[in-house]
Design a protein around this motif. Structure first.
Motif, PDB file in Angstrom:
ATOM      1  N   ASP A  81       0.925  -1.256   0.079  1.00 45.91           N
ATOM      2  CA  ASP A  81      -0.144  -0.009  -0.064  1.00 45.91           C
ATOM      3  C   ASP A  81       1.065   1.126  -0.131  1.00 45.91           C
ATOM      4  O   ASP A  81       1.553   1.551   0.971  1.00 45.91           O
ATOM      5  N   VAL A  82       0.903   1.882  -1.215  1.00 47.50           N
ATOM      6  CA  VAL A  82       2.190   3.011  -1.307  1.00 47.50           C
ATOM      7  C   VAL A  82       1.344   4.195  -1.446  1.00 47.50           C
ATOM      8  O   VAL A  82       0.329   4.551  -2.036  1.00 47.50           O
ATOM      9  N   THR A  83       1.824   5.345  -0.506  1.00 46.82           N
ATOM     10  CA  THR A  83       1.428   6.768  -0.787  1.00 46.82           C
ATOM     11  C   THR A  83       2.852   7.363  -1.040  1.00 46.82           C
ATOM     12  O   THR A  83       3.774   7.349  -0.147  1.00 46.82           O
ATOM     13  N   ILE A  84       2.645   8.417  -2.127  1.00 49.88           N
ATOM     14  CA  ILE A  84       3.588   9.210  -2.391  1.00 49.88           C
ATOM     15  C   ILE A  84       3.407  10.662  -1.955  1.00 49.88           C
ATOM     16  O   ILE A  84       2.259  10.985  -2.355  1.00 49.88           O
ATOM     17  N   ILE A  85       4.103  11.354  -0.842  1.00 51.33           N
ATOM     18  CA  ILE A  85       4.001  12.761  -0.549  1.00 51.33           C
ATOM     19  C   ILE A  85       4.968  13.525  -1.080  1.00 51.33           C
ATOM     20  O   ILE A  85       6.140  13.197  -0.962  1.00 51.33           O
ATOM     21  N   THR A  86       4.634  14.312  -2.163  1.00 56.80           N
ATOM     22  CA  THR A  86       5.753  15.105  -2.827  1.00 56.80           C
ATOM     23  C   THR A  86       5.760  16.532  -2.622  1.00 56.80           C
ATOM     24  O   THR A  86       4.738  17.230  -2.526  1.00 56.80           O
ATOM     25  N   GLN A  87       6.864  17.085  -2.621  1.00 59.86           N
ATOM     26  CA  GLN A  87       7.080  18.624  -2.276  1.00 59.86           C
ATOM     27  C   GLN A  87       6.942  19.124  -3.949  1.00 59.86           C
ATOM     28  O   GLN A  87       7.054  20.362  -3.970  1.00 59.86           O
ATOM     29  N   ASN A  88       6.983  18.252  -4.855  1.00 63.89           N
ATOM     30  CA  ASN A  88       6.994  18.733  -6.218  1.00 63.89           C
ATOM     31  C   ASN A  88       5.491  19.135  -6.975  1.00 63.89           C
ATOM     32  O   ASN A  88       4.776  18.508  -6.215  1.00 63.89           O
ATOM     33  N   VAL A  89       5.619  20.031  -7.588  1.00 67.33           N
ATOM     34  CA  VAL A  89       4.553  20.442  -8.286  1.00 67.33           C
ATOM     35  C   VAL A  89       4.079  19.954  -9.532  1.00 67.33           C
ATOM     36  O   VAL A  89       3.108  20.462 -10.333  1.00 67.33           O
ATOM     37  N   ASP A  90       4.896  19.102 -10.091  1.00 68.00           N
ATOM     38  CA  ASP A  90       4.573  18.709 -11.352  1.00 68.00           C
ATOM     39  C   ASP A  90       3.853  17.552 -11.209  1.00 68.00           C
ATOM     40  O   ASP A  90       3.394  16.922 -10.231  1.00 68.00           O
ATOM     41  N   ASP A  91       3.700  16.622 -12.485  1.00 69.90           N
ATOM     42  CA  ASP A  91       2.742  15.782 -12.349  1.00 69.90           C
ATOM     43  C   ASP A  91       3.439  14.209 -12.909  1.00 69.90           C
ATOM     44  O   ASP A  91       2.588  13.454 -13.280  1.00 69.90           O
ATOM     45  N   LEU A  92       4.681  14.214 -12.427  1.00 69.03           N
ATOM     46  CA  LEU A  92       5.205  13.015 -13.178  1.00 69.03           C
ATOM     47  C   LEU A  92       5.124  11.914 -12.405  1.00 69.03           C
ATOM     48  O   LEU A  92       5.164  10.728 -12.936  1.00 69.03           O
ATOM     49  N   HIS A  93       4.763  11.898 -11.113  1.00 67.68           N
ATOM     50  CA  HIS A  93       4.470  10.564 -10.411  1.00 67.68           C
ATOM     51  C   HIS A  93       3.102  10.181 -11.020  1.00 67.68           C
ATOM     52  O   HIS A  93       3.166   8.983 -11.116  1.00 67.68           O
ATOM     53  N   GLU A  94       2.353  10.864 -11.165  1.00 68.93           N
ATOM     54  CA  GLU A  94       0.954  10.544 -11.839  1.00 68.93           C
ATOM     55  C   GLU A  94       1.180   9.913 -13.137  1.00 68.93           C
ATOM     56  O   GLU A  94       0.550   8.974 -13.582  1.00 68.93           O
ATOM     57  N   ARG A  95       1.784  10.481 -14.041  1.00 70.79           N
ATOM     58  CA  ARG A  95       2.225  10.138 -15.272  1.00 70.79           C
ATOM     59  C   ARG A  95       2.968   8.714 -15.380  1.00 70.79           C
ATOM     60  O   ARG A  95       2.580   8.028 -16.216  1.00 70.79           O
ATOM     61  N   ALA A  96       3.594   8.367 -14.348  1.00 72.98           N
ATOM     62  CA  ALA A  96       4.439   7.390 -14.277  1.00 72.98           C
ATOM     63  C   ALA A  96       3.443   6.074 -13.923  1.00 72.98           C
ATOM     64  O   ALA A  96       3.560   5.131 -14.421  1.00 72.98           O
ATOM     65  N   GLY A  97       2.312   6.298 -13.442  1.00 70.71           N
ATOM     66  CA  GLY A  97       1.404   5.494 -13.013  1.00 70.71           C
ATOM     67  C   GLY A  97       0.917   5.585 -11.620  1.00 70.71           C
ATOM     68  O   GLY A  97       0.379   4.459 -11.118  1.00 70.71           O
ATOM     69  N   SER A  98       1.778   6.102 -10.606  1.00 70.03           N
ATOM     70  CA  SER A  98       1.367   6.269  -9.145  1.00 70.03           C
ATOM     71  C   SER A  98       0.079   6.558  -8.950  1.00 70.03           C
ATOM     72  O   SER A  98      -0.322   7.526  -9.610  1.00 70.03           O
ATOM     73  N   THR A  99      -0.631   6.045  -8.062  1.00 70.74           N
ATOM     74  CA  THR A  99      -2.189   5.895  -8.150  1.00 70.74           C
ATOM     75  C   THR A  99      -2.750   6.836  -6.610  1.00 70.74           C
ATOM     76  O   THR A  99      -3.725   7.411  -6.431  1.00 70.74           O
ATOM     77  N   ASP A 100      -1.683   7.080  -5.747  1.00 68.21           N
ATOM     78  CA  ASP A 100      -1.913   7.755  -4.437  1.00 68.21           C
ATOM     79  C   ASP A 100      -0.783   8.890  -4.091  1.00 68.21           C
ATOM     80  O   ASP A 100       0.319   8.271  -3.803  1.00 68.21           O
ATOM     81  N   VAL A 101      -0.941   9.983  -4.456  1.00 68.12           N
ATOM     82  CA  VAL A 101      -0.078  11.054  -4.513  1.00 68.12           C
ATOM     83  C   VAL A 101      -0.776  12.132  -3.903  1.00 68.12           C
ATOM     84  O   VAL A 101      -1.538  12.667  -4.340  1.00 68.12           O
ATOM     85  N   ILE A 102       0.137  12.771  -2.941  1.00 63.53           N
ATOM     86  CA  ILE A 102      -0.148  13.755  -2.142  1.00 63.53           C
ATOM     87  C   ILE A 102       0.588  15.069  -2.352  1.00 63.53           C
ATOM     88  O   ILE A 102       1.783  14.893  -2.264  1.00 63.53           O
ATOM     89  N   HIS A 103       0.058  16.216  -2.914  1.00 61.54           N
ATOM     90  CA  HIS A 103       0.934  17.273  -3.249  1.00 61.54           C
ATOM     91  C   HIS A 103       1.017  18.313  -2.270  1.00 61.54           C
ATOM     92  O   HIS A 103      -0.014  18.929  -2.072  1.00 61.54           O
ATOM     93  N   LEU A 104       2.272  18.528  -1.537  1.00 65.46           N
ATOM     94  CA  LEU A 104       2.182  19.254  -0.337  1.00 65.46           C
ATOM     95  C   LEU A 104       1.961  20.868  -0.651  1.00 65.46           C
ATOM     96  O   LEU A 104       1.649  21.494  -0.106  1.00 65.46           O
ATOM     97  N   HIS A 105       2.803  21.000  -1.983  1.00 68.22           N
ATOM     98  CA  HIS A 105       3.060  22.480  -2.129  1.00 68.22           C
ATOM     99  C   HIS A 105       2.076  22.766  -3.690  1.00 68.22           C
ATOM    100  O   HIS A 105       2.447  23.578  -4.095  1.00 68.22           O
ATOM    101  N   GLY A 106       1.156  21.806  -3.889  1.00 69.30           N
ATOM    102  CA  GLY A 106       0.035  22.445  -4.869  1.00 69.30           C
ATOM    103  C   GLY A 106       0.523  21.754  -6.440  1.00 69.30           C
ATOM    104  O   GLY A 106       1.447  20.781  -6.461  1.00 69.30           O
ATOM    105  N   GLU A 107      -0.121  22.089  -7.413  1.00 68.10           N
ATOM    106  CA  GLU A 107       0.099  21.463  -8.758  1.00 68.10           C
ATOM    107  C   GLU A 107       0.061  22.269  -9.729  1.00 68.10           C
ATOM    108  O   GLU A 107      -0.796  23.128  -9.952  1.00 68.10           O
ATOM    109  N   LEU A 108       1.075  22.443 -10.479  1.00 65.40           N
ATOM    110  CA  LEU A 108       1.147  23.297 -11.728  1.00 65.40           C
ATOM    111  C   LEU A 108       0.189  23.102 -12.687  1.00 65.40           C
ATOM    112  O   LEU A 108      -0.405  24.121 -13.289  1.00 65.40           O
ATOM    113  N   LEU A 109      -0.778  22.180 -12.789  1.00 64.80           N
ATOM    114  CA  LEU A 109      -1.677  21.714 -13.862  1.00 64.80           C
ATOM    115  C   LEU A 109      -3.220  21.955 -13.108  1.00 64.80           C
ATOM    116  O   LEU A 109      -4.222  21.512 -13.930  1.00 64.80           O
TER     117      LEU A 109
END
Length: 231
Positions: A81-109
């Protein structure tokens, strides 16, 4: 019940896809003082400059692809059971296929209403003055600027407290409050710190494993080890 892996990622992961890191050693971000482009005051003083700045950052996303580190993390979902907590505002984790991503600093898209932070809209083109939400207010980048609350922090803390394993990748652990998350991990849970220039003492945490490698080299190795454990 599958074990929980929490992954905290920073700019070093995105940099290996070709995205520039948050700011240079001289404190400038793409030639701009951070106070000009990453604070509410900067936006109030010169909204056109700020909107154009993020328009350029948004365009960069379409010229890059997820790297080996992003792709390796996706493989963990078959066993954990994987959750990614990222400081990054890009969507590269999602594009790679990760399904549970928390963006701490927001999202450019994404963009949001200037008067109602709960009005968030997907956005892939340039954002200009005059672009408004359904309530009539100017839309702004969906980015957490300096001096603003980090709305996903409480959720990130809750998730980190559940970690059976914690991975920290490509972050200096100097930007708060994100850097505080490691202190919420259970004391018995192994912590993997992956960074080519680790600035952490081996004795800083119990069960700390330091991998002094770049993300694209270190992450696949750790992922392989964790998958072996999970099978």
């Amino acid at each position: 019940m599958r074990k929980k892996i929490v992954v905290l990622t920073g700019a070093g992961v995105s940099a290996e896809s070709g995205l520039k890191t948050f700011r240079d050693s001289n404190g400038l971000w793409e030639g701009h003082d951070v106070m000009e482009v990453a604070t509410p005051q900067g936006y109030a003083n010169n909204p056109t400059l700020v909107l154009n700045f993020y328009n350029q950052r948004r365009k960069q996303l379409f010229d890059v692809l997820p790297n080996e580190a992003h792709m390796a993390l996706v493989l963990l979902e078959a066993s954990y059971d994987v959750t990614i907590i990222t400081q990054n505002v890009d969507d590269l984790h999602e594009r790679a296929g990760s399904t549970d991503v928390i963006h701490l600093h927001g999202e450019l898209l994404k963009v949001r209403s200037s008067i109602d932070p709960d009005v968030v809209i997907d956005w892939k083109t340039d954002l200009k003055l005059g672009d408004t939400c359904e309530k009539g207010s100017q839309l702004r980048p969906h980015i957490v600027w300096f001096g603003e609350e980090v709305p996903m922090l409480d959720r990130a803390i809750e998730i980190t407290q559940e970690a059976d394993f914690l991975m920290i990748i490509g972050t200096s652990m100097q930007v708060y409050p994100a850097a505080s998350l490691v202190h919420f991990a259970p004391t018995h849970s192994p912590i993997y710190f992956i960074d080519p220039k680790p600035n952490i003492s081996p004795s800083a945490f119990e069960n700390l494993v330091i991998i002094p490698e770049t993300a694209v080299k270190g992450v696949p190795t750790v992922v392989g080890d964790l998958i072996d454990r999970g099978l």
